[in-house]
Design a protein around this motif. Structure first.
Motif, short mmCIF file in Angstrom:
data_model
loop_
_atom_site.label_atom_id
_atom_site.label_comp_id
_atom_site.label_asym_id
_atom_site.label_seq_id
_atom_site.Cartn_x
_atom_site.Cartn_y
_atom_site.Cartn_z
N ASP A 252 1.11 -1.03 0.14
CA ASP A 252 0.31 -0.43 -0.18
C ASP A 252 0.82 0.91 0.07
OD1 ASP A 252 -2.37 -1.39 0.09
OD2 ASP A 252 -2.65 -1.67 2.04
N SER A 253 0.68 2.76 -0.79
CA SER A 253 1.19 3.56 -0.66
C SER A 253 1.27 4.53 0.61
CB SER A 253 0.39 4.62 -1.64
OG SER A 253 -0.55 4.82 -0.68
N ALA A 254 2.32 5.10 1.50
CA ALA A 254 1.76 5.85 2.94
C ALA A 254 0.09 6.07 2.86
CB ALA A 254 2.69 7.08 2.78
N LYS A 255 0.04 7.60 1.66
CA LYS A 255 -1.33 7.41 2.09
C LYS A 255 -2.57 6.91 2.66
CE LYS A 255 -3.91 8.68 -1.47
NZ LYS A 255 -4.31 9.33 -2.69
N ASP A 256 -2.41 5.38 1.88
CA ASP A 256 -3.95 4.58 1.95
C ASP A 256 -3.52 3.55 3.19
OD1 ASP A 256 -4.71 5.54 -0.61
OD2 ASP A 256 -4.23 3.10 -1.23
N MET A 257 -2.06 3.50 3.59
CA MET A 257 -1.89 2.88 4.66
C MET A 257 -1.98 3.15 5.97
SD MET A 257 2.62 0.89 6.43
CE MET A 257 1.70 -0.10 5.16
N PHE A 258 -1.57 4.48 5.89
CA PHE A 258 -2.07 5.90 7.14
C PHE A 258 -3.61 5.80 7.37
CE2 PHE A 258 -2.64 9.53 9.65
CZ PHE A 258 -1.49 9.38 10.32
N ASP A 324 0.42 14.40 7.30
CA ASP A 324 -0.98 15.87 6.64
C ASP A 324 -1.61 15.60 5.84
OD1 ASP A 324 1.59 16.82 8.44
OD2 ASP A 324 2.67 17.23 6.73
N GLU A 325 -1.85 14.48 4.62
CA GLU A 325 -3.15 14.73 3.85
C GLU A 325 -4.28 14.62 4.68
OE1 GLU A 325 -3.50 12.40 -0.47
OE2 GLU A 325 -1.64 14.26 -0.68
N PHE A 326 -3.83 13.09 5.03
CA PHE A 326 -5.19 12.64 5.98
C PHE A 326 -5.50 13.86 6.64
CE2 PHE A 326 -7.05 10.94 10.07
CZ PHE A 326 -8.12 9.96 9.58
N ILE A 327 -4.75 14.65 7.77
CA ILE A 327 -5.94 15.83 8.26
C ILE A 327 -6.67 16.25 7.70
CG2 ILE A 327 -5.29 17.32 10.08
CD1 ILE A 327 -2.83 16.18 10.92
N ASN A 328 -6.21 16.88 6.30
CA ASN A 328 -6.31 18.14 5.31
C ASN A 328 -7.15 17.18 4.46
OD1 ASN A 328 -7.04 19.96 3.01
ND2 ASN A 328 -5.73 18.53 1.89
N VAL A 330 -9.61 14.41 5.69
CA VAL A 330 -10.54 13.95 6.36
C VAL A 330 -10.99 14.49 7.61
CG1 VAL A 330 -11.45 11.95 8.42
CG2 VAL A 330 -9.98 11.64 5.80
N SER A 331 -9.63 15.37 8.33
CA SER A 331 -10.64 16.60 9.58
C SER A 331 -10.64 17.58 9.26
CB SER A 331 -8.47 16.89 10.87
OG SER A 331 -8.71 15.19 11.05
N ASN A 332 -10.11 18.15 7.81
CA ASN A 332 -10.49 18.85 7.44
C ASN A 332 -11.05 19.16 6.30
OD1 ASN A 332 -9.06 20.47 9.51
ND2 ASN A 332 -7.23 20.86 7.93
N LYS A 333 -11.78 17.83 6.16
CA LYS A 333 -12.59 18.04 5.47
C LYS A 333 -12.28 18.29 3.74
CE LYS A 333 -16.89 16.96 7.83
NZ LYS A 333 -15.68 16.12 8.26
N GLY A 334 -10.80 18.39 3.16
CA GLY A 334 -10.31 19.00 2.14
C GLY A 334 -10.74 17.89 1.11
N ILE A 335 -9.14 18.27 0.12
CA ILE A 335 -9.39 17.49 -1.44
C ILE A 335 -7.50 17.56 -1.38
CG2 ILE A 335 -9.66 17.30 -3.44
CD1 ILE A 335 -12.11 19.14 -3.78
N PRO A 336 -7.54 16.13 -1.55
CA PRO A 336 -5.64 15.97 -1.89
C PRO A 336 -5.39 16.71 -2.34
CG PRO A 336 -7.48 13.57 -1.85
CD PRO A 336 -7.96 14.87 -1.81
N ASP A 337 -3.62 16.96 -2.66
CA ASP A 337 -3.69 18.02 -3.10
C ASP A 337 -2.95 17.58 -4.64
OD1 ASP A 337 -2.55 19.94 -1.32
OD2 ASP A 337 -0.87 18.76 -0.19
#
Length: 409
Positions: A252-258, A324-328, A330-337
């Motif tokens: 899994d990518s780091a993003k998916d694993m996290f 950082d991407e997870f926080i953006n 999920v937590s901040n309901k943003g869209i990945p960079d």
């Protein structure tokens, strides 16, 4: 009676963390460790692997991490590729006969296994062998001798065989040979320790019995380690359930694993800390107490867990970016960079689009995701299974918490 020195009692206790050690527990293990030190003969710790699929998941690493502890203490780990046993298929815990693999499938999967195992173990210092080297050379007389060491009644004490027999499901005779073949591996490589999941209780203990039958004075001890549940918290982590997205793969990518680690239920936090990290036992006890405190947010404890595990496989930078991407997202309901741009989706049905983007593996999974409110277009939930994508400007399609695509005209 041999006096056991404190250092080996401590070593044994450390090695036994999270494991059931049979037959004599920590005390017998400490004796083995002390004898190995005093005679300068490292213990031989065995792990047999049937490369039935090309990738590994965090569930596999529970045993691998334990092997690493033996390796750090200077003992010899022996990795056995099941070139012969994989062609039978391990029936452990299965409700039906396992499909056998070809020689070519075993070789290809084994290559992938070792590449992934090197993320946990120093494979270069392991003794790597293939049980086809001895099992394929056994004569019919040799096999009869091996088979004579166990009775049918003993074989039928295995839970899976007993259940299948009671349910009237077929049990092929060749399946009886699998545990015998695995046990004979312990004779061939002279194992002192065998590690496996709790579903390997019968097979690994049979190894002791077969070693004794073939003349080993001090047969192997057995380490049984828990099988960990996937992100759904219900089913053990396994590639058998592809539509659950509950399996956290080493590929899994780091993003998916996290993201997957952050999605585990709170009830699994302590188990994951215990079996998948090196956090000291005393600290894990503190974590247990914190989780009982209503003022503590379990998400913060889980965030640290997700960072630690992701860092182990993707490095600190990979873990930090994933966090950082997870926080953006999920937590901040943003869209990945780094959202992917996809064209050619206009006019297609939502079920087909989800499959084409590889957001799901089947239309059944796509329907369940839609029913659960997990599919959104520009933040608006799609509830209609027959929805056709029509848009005049670029839109963002979201599936679940972590999968996004920018659909362009």
């Amino acid at each position: 009676m041999v006096e056991i020195r404190q250092e080996f009692i401590e070593q044994a206790a450390h090695l036994a963390r999270g494991a059931e050690v049979l037959p004599g527990g920590i005390e017998e293990l400490a004796v083995k460790l002390q004898h190995a030190h005093d005679t300068n003969t490292p213990l031989r710790a065995k792990l047999g692997m049937d490369p039935t699929r090309p990738d590994l998941h965090l569930g596999h690493t529970v045993v691998m991490r334990k092997l690493r502890e033996f390796q750090k203490l200077g003992h010899q780990i022996v990795l056995i590729v099941g070139g012969a046993t994989a062609m039978v298929g391990d029936p452990s815990g299965k409700s039906e006969t396992r499909p056998a693999l070809t020689k070519e499938q075993v070789q290809e999967n084994a290559k992938s296994y070792f590449e992934q195992m090197s993320k946990v173990l120093d494979v270069s210092k392991a003794e790597v062998t293939n049980n086809a080297d001895w099992l394929h050379k056994m004569s019919f007389v040799d096999m009869l001798k091996l088979a004579s060491q166990i009775t049918v009644a003993q074989m039928m004490t295995r839970d899976d065989f007993a259940k299948r027999y009671a349910d009237g499901k077929p049990i092929a005779i060749h399946e009886f040979f699998y545990p015998l073949m695995q046990a004979y591996d312990s004779v061939e490589i002279d194992a002192d320790i065998e590690l496996g999941g709790t579903d390997q209780r019968f097979n690994t203990l049979l190894g002791r019995q077969i070693q004794e039958a073939y003349g080993k004075k001090y047969p192997q001890m057995v380490f049984l380690l828990p099988l960990i549940e996937g992100t759904d918290g219900l089913v053990k982590m396994s590639k058998t359930y592809p539509d659950r997205e509950h399996c956290i793969s080493l590929t899994d990518s780091a993003k998916d694993m996290f993201g997957k680690l952050m999605s585990i239920p709170d009830t699994l936090i302590v188990k994951y800390y215990t079996l998948l990290t090196d956090v000291p036992t005393e600290e894990i006890h503190k974590i247990e107490q914190q989780l009982k405190d209503a003022s503590v947010n379990p998400r913060d404890i889980k965030m640290r867990l997700a960072f630690m595990i992701t860092e182990e496989y993707h490095g600190k930078d990979g873990a930090r970016h994933a966090q950082d991407e997870f926080i953006n997202v999920v937590s901040n309901k943003g869209i990945p960079d780094d959202i992917e741009e996809v064209s050619g989706m206009k006019g297609k049905g939502i079920l087909d689009v989800l499959i084409e983007l590889k957001f799901v593996q089947s239309k059944g999974e796509a329907k369940r995701l839609i029913q659960g409110g997990g599919v959104k277009l520009n933040g608006e939930k799609i509830a209609d299974m027959a929805y056709v994508l029509e848009f005049e400007e670029d839109v963002v399609l979201q599936a679940g918490k972590r999968k996004f695509a920018k659909l362009v005209k």
